[in-house]
Scaffold this active site. Structure first.
Site, PDB file in Angstrom:
ATOM      1  N   GLY A  48       0.796  -1.222   0.000  1.00  0.00           N
ATOM      2  CA  GLY A  48       0.000   0.000   0.000  1.00  0.00           C
ATOM      3  C   GLY A  48       0.827   1.270   0.000  1.00  0.00           C
ATOM      4  O   GLY A  48       0.272   2.360   0.037  1.00  0.00           O
ATOM      5  N   CYS A  49       2.132   1.144  -0.026  1.00  0.00           N
ATOM      6  CA  CYS A  49       3.020   2.302  -0.086  1.00  0.00           C
ATOM      7  C   CYS A  49       3.514   2.465  -1.529  1.00  0.00           C
ATOM      8  O   CYS A  49       3.868   1.485  -2.176  1.00  0.00           O
ATOM      9  CB  CYS A  49       4.222   2.120   0.836  1.00  0.00           C
TER      10      CYS A  49
END
Length: 140
Positions: A48-49
């Site tokens: 998710g980064c």
């Protein structure tokens, strides 16, 4: 070595210019000890980064109640600084304390929430979610 989270918060209060604040965040990232190569693994990678982020969470059981020990890294300077903020906030807490800590409230308090890109804000949430999830798992 990272300063305690309260010192970081106090330092942010004295820095008014956002360029200086960003430089401070980058300096915090530079204060992180290197993450050993073997910990740059898929298991430690935060999903998710936008940038690559690795977080390694463990428990220190040497003194009474177990305490979280965090290590981390990123391939981007500013994100490495955001990792450092997470480590300063959570390292040394019990898993229960960590599970009840709102990391994004810290980013809002520091004014970072309004100055980060949406992608970086999502990355901060992903790091906080990962730490909470691991803390709950370690608390069990």
């Amino acid at each position: 070595m990272l300063p305690p989270i309260n010192t970081i918060i106090e330092n942010f209060e004295f820095i008014e210019d956002w360029e200086e604040r960003y430089r401070y965040v980058i300096e915090l990232g530079r204060a992180l000890p290197p993450l050993p190569d073997e910990l740059h693994s898929e298991a430690n990678k935060v999903q998710g980064c936008a940038s690559q982020v690795w977080l390694d969470l463990g428990l220190d059981r040497s003194e009474g109640e177990p305490r979280l020990r965090l290590r981390g890294d990123s391939d981007a300077h500013i994100v490495r600084g955001l990792v450092a903020l997470m480590i300063a906030l959570f390292d040394g807490k019990t898993p229960r304390e960590a599970a009840g800590t709102d990391a994004f409230a810290l980013y809002a308090k520091l004014g970072l929430a309004e100055h980060l890109t949406p992608q970086r804000s999502n990355g901060v949430r992903a790091m906080a979610d990962r730490i909470h999830r691991d803390a709950v798992r370690l608390a069990a």
